[in-house]
Every structure is written in structure tokens, then in C-alpha cells.
Design an enzyme around this catalytic site. Structure first.
Site, PDB file in Angstrom:
ATOM      1  N   LYS A 186       1.240  -1.506   0.015  1.00  0.00           N
ATOM      2  CA  LYS A 186       0.000   0.229   0.059  1.00  0.00           C
ATOM      3  C   LYS A 186       0.989   1.464   0.077  1.00  0.00           C
ATOM      4  CE  LYS A 186      -0.219  -0.059   5.154  1.00  0.00           C
ATOM      5  NZ  LYS A 186      -1.179  -1.241   6.001  1.00  0.00           N
ATOM      6  N   TYR A 240      15.540  30.497   8.511  1.00  0.00           N
ATOM      7  CA  TYR A 240      14.055  31.533   8.490  1.00  0.00           C
ATOM      8  C   TYR A 240      14.589  31.314  10.152  1.00  0.00           C
ATOM      9  CZ  TYR A 240      12.207  31.175   3.918  1.00  0.00           C
ATOM     10  OH  TYR A 240      12.357  31.160   2.623  1.00  0.00           O
TER      11      TYR A 240
HETATM   12  C1  LIG Z   1      -0.565  -1.660   6.956  1.00  0.00           C
HETATM   13  C2  LIG Z   1      -0.877  -2.947   7.681  1.00  0.00           C
HETATM   14  C3  LIG Z   1      -0.668  -4.197   7.509  1.00  0.00           C
HETATM   15  C4  LIG Z   1       1.529  -3.967   7.371  1.00  0.00           C
HETATM   16  O1  LIG Z   1       1.761  -3.202   8.749  1.00  0.00           O
HETATM   17  P1  LIG Z   1       3.207  -3.177   8.261  1.00  0.00           P
HETATM   18  O2  LIG Z   1       3.389  -2.769  10.356  1.00  0.00           O
HETATM   19  O3  LIG Z   1       3.698  -2.181   7.956  1.00  0.00           O
HETATM   20  O4  LIG Z   1       3.667  -4.921   8.743  1.00  0.00           O
HETATM   21  C5  LIG Z   1      -0.975  -5.561   7.444  1.00  0.00           C
HETATM   22  N1  LIG Z   1      -2.094  -5.494   7.806  1.00  0.00           N
HETATM   23  C6  LIG Z   1      -3.282  -4.522   7.737  1.00  0.00           C
HETATM   24  C7  LIG Z   1      -4.570  -4.630   7.806  1.00  0.00           C
HETATM   25  C8  LIG Z   1      -2.389  -2.748   7.442  1.00  0.00           C
HETATM   26  O5  LIG Z   1      -3.266  -2.008   8.115  1.00  0.00           O
END
Ligand SMILES: *Cc1c(COP(=O)(O)O)cnc(C)c1O
Length: 362
Positions: A38, A258
């Protein structure tokens, strides 16, 4: 040299990602290990990362949005490609047409997907998400009980896994882990026998109680430490380097950047690099953390601005204009960078900007 004028480069080590996936698979013998890709594979380029994982043998993938799944679907023939954030109304036909599997987490999503299955006259694949304590997505206890009481609700669905998500798996001593384990077992007992999907990255390291038929790591694939406070068992994946655009000497008392948030305590040298918050180099790095050159630390001084960051190079006399300094890499792990900016490695990686010259190392 930068023939294209690029001021910073981002190298993504696909071989390290594949090796991280293999080492997670070795730690999870109870079932396969998916690749969570993702948010463009946590900012590292899903169209590169997903095929690299596929080549290593990964056959289960997760995105958060349908659009992310469609971008990689053709490169993952036959693989399960599932969308964690569910089934938006109106998108059902697109999911089915492109062989993208929704993770169903509300009664309405289940009803709409089952209705399409009836309409198409075929079984449609799905994962069922149950909420075991995160209160974010997934069926709650009452919804699950209602579903269990109505066996027709799931007819037409090819339920591949029932899954839940851990809220605190990176804190092994947190009692929330055991509570979620208990509730997941209770939820599964209400359903027909189904393969289960449980652990994320850190969950894989919680021990055999958290093993299941499908683990879902993201962060650990990309080199983020799944065991905070202990040595990182994963290989580093990302190297972010920036060229020194200008190097100047300053007098004691000179203010940098800044609003003059840093003033030189002694005569010194300031190195300016072309990376700023518009590159996802967060403004919260201002006056925190450091870059590395040839083993030497260059403290970040003054405000991070949109396109520039300033470093104190006083104690690094070898540094010259045109040299490349490391912002993230083996000498400066992503978790340390995150800590300096008051965030986690996930936010550092998913913020990585679009102006870097990117290279994917096979
Ligand atoms: C993002 C996510 C994962 C992966 O989690 P990590 O901590 O990056 O390994 C797994 N399951 C769900 C439902 C998630 O939203």
C-alpha cells in the site's frame, strides 16, 4: 556528477527487499507471507517492488486502495491482490473485472459483494475483516454475531481468509496483543472454518501464538525495525543522499535559516543541501538529527525550508562542495531518522518526495 541536475538521489535496494521477505517467510512457517505494498510500497515504488517480490515467490499482495491494486495487477499474474480499505459503493464491478479481492469489513460491503456474485452467477473472492480491538475497520462483535446467525449472508463468496490487525504488535509486553489473540480465536469460532491472517511485521516476531495461515508484513520488508529497542533483524533498503550545493564559513554568532532558530556558537562551516520539506524531508527535522559524510556526523542546524536544509560541517574539514552526504542509509537508519523528527519510519518512507533521482537496484 548529476548530468540531469538532480540534487539528491534515492536508491532502493530490491534485492534487500526480496531478502527481507525470505527471512520473514523463514520466521513464519505456519503459512505464506504476503507483501503489503500500500501507499506505493511505503513510498518506494509499488510497480518495482511488487514484481520483485513476485519474482521471489510472493503470491499474496495487499494495497489500501483499488487504484493501487490496478496499477500492479498485470504484473502479478495469478496472485491474490487484496484491498485493505474495503469496497467503496460503485466499485464492485471494477473489483470483479480486474480480479482484485476486497477485504470486507462492514455488513453493507458483504451484502454488495454477495449481490454482485449472485448477479454474475459465480463465486467472488473476499477476505473478511474482524475487529478485535483496534476499532478502525472490520466487523464488530455484534455484526459478527448477526453474520454467524445468517448463513446465507456469505453465500456466493469465496472467503479466502478471515483477518484481523494488531494495534500494538511492536510492543511485545502490551497486554492488547493477548487480548486481540483471544478475541480473534473467539471470532473465528463463530465462522465456518477458514484460513486465518493475523500478523503484520512486528506480529511475526511475537512468537508462534501469532502465527497464522497468512502473515501481512509491510514495514519490515522495507527495512524498518519490527522489533524496536532491539537490534534490527532486517536489511536496510533505502539510501537517500544529497549533494552539497554550497559550503560557507560563518562567524560565531551568525544565525542560520528562517527565523534564526540556530546561532553559531563558534566560527564554523555550513553545508547547504537541496532537500527540504517539499521533498518529504519533514520540517520537524529542524535542529534535529544529522547527515553522515565518510563516517562523520553533520548536525542539522536551523529550520528545514521548502527546498533546502543546512548542516553544521565545522567538524568535518574534508567536506567539499559537490560531495554527497547520506540522509538515510546504512550509516543513518530510517528508524533513527524518524526518531530525530519525532515520528516513525513509516511516515519517513511514505513521505519521500518526487524530486529525488530514483534508482531501483536489482
Ligand atoms: C499496513 C497494514 C499491514 C502491514 O503492517 P506493517 O506494520 O507495515 O507490517 C498489515 N495489515 C493491515 C490491515 C495493515 O493496514
Amino acid at each position: 556528477m548529476t548530468a540531469d541536475g538532480s540534487l539528491a538521489r534515492l536508491e532502493i535496494d530490491l534485492a534487500a527487499i526480496r531478502e527481507n521477505w525470505r527471512s520473514l517467510a523463514a520466521r513464519h512457517p505456519s503459512g505464506p507471507v504476503a507483501g503489503v505494498v500500500k501507499a506505493d510500497a511505503y513510498g518506494l515504488g509499488a510497480t518495482h517492488v511488487a514484481p520483485a517480490l513476485f519474482a521471489a515467490g510472493c503470491r499474496h499482495f495487499f494495497t489500501a486502495h483499488l487504484s493501487e491494486a490496478l496499477a500492479i495487477r498485470p504484473r502479478l499474474p495469478g496472485a491474490l491482490l487484496a484491498v485493505l480499505n474495503g469496497l467503496p459503493p460503485g466499485s464492485e464491478a471494477s473489483f470483479a473485472h480486474h480480479d482484485v479481492t476486497p477485504v470486507l469489513g462492514t455488513p453493507d460491503e458483504i451484502a454488495r459483494w454477495a449481490a454482485l456474485a449472485r448477479q454474475l452467477g459465480r463465486r467472488l473472492p473476499a477476505l473478511l475483516h474482524v475487529d478485535t480491538g483496534m476499532h478502525r475497520l472490520g466487523l464488530d462483535a455484534a455484526q459478527l454475531a448477526a453474520l454467524a446467525a445468517d448463513p446465507t449472508a456469505l453465500s456466493g463468496l469465496d472467503l479466502r481468509y478471515v483477518m484481523t490487525h494488531l494495534a500494538a504488535s511492536e510492543v511485545p509486553e502490551d497486554p492488547a496483543n493477548a487480548a486481540q489473540h483471544r478475541r480473534f480465536a473467539a471470532a473465528c469460532a463463530l465462522l465456518p472454518p477458514l484460513p486465518r491472517s493475523f500478523a503484520n511485521s512486528s506480529g511475526i516476531f511475537l512468537g508462534p501464538d501469532f502465527a497464522s495461515d497468512l502473515a501481512r508484513p509491510g514495514a519490515a520488508l522495507y527495512g524498518i525495525n519490527p522489533t524496536p529497542g532491539r537490534p534490527n533483524p532486517m536489511r536496510p533498503v533505502v539510501r537517500l543522499s544529497a549533494r552539497v550545493l554550497a559550503l560557507r564559513t560563518i562567524a560565531a554568532g551568525a544565525a542560520v535559516g528562517y527565523n534564526a532558530t540556530w546561532t553559531a556558537p563558534r566560527p564554523g562551516r555550513i553545508a547547504t543541501i537541496g532537500v527540504g520539506y517539499a521533498d518529504g524531508w519533514l520540517r520537524s527535522h529542524s535542529n534535529h538529527g544529522h547527515a553522515v559524510f565518510d563516517g562523520a556526523m553533520l548536525p542539522l542546524v536551523g529550520r528545514v525550508s521548502m527546498d533546502l536544509t543546512t548542516l553544521d560541517a565545522t567538524d568535518c574539514p574534508a567536506l567539499r562542495e559537490g560531495d554527497w552526504v547520506e540522509l538515510i542509509g546504512p550509516a543513518r537508519p530510517v528508524d533513527e531518522v524518524a526518531q530525530a523528527a519525532g515520528t516513525n519510519g513509516y511516515e519517513i518512507l511514505t513521505s519521500l518526495g518526487r524530486r529525488y533521482r530514483r534508482a531501483w537496484l536489482a
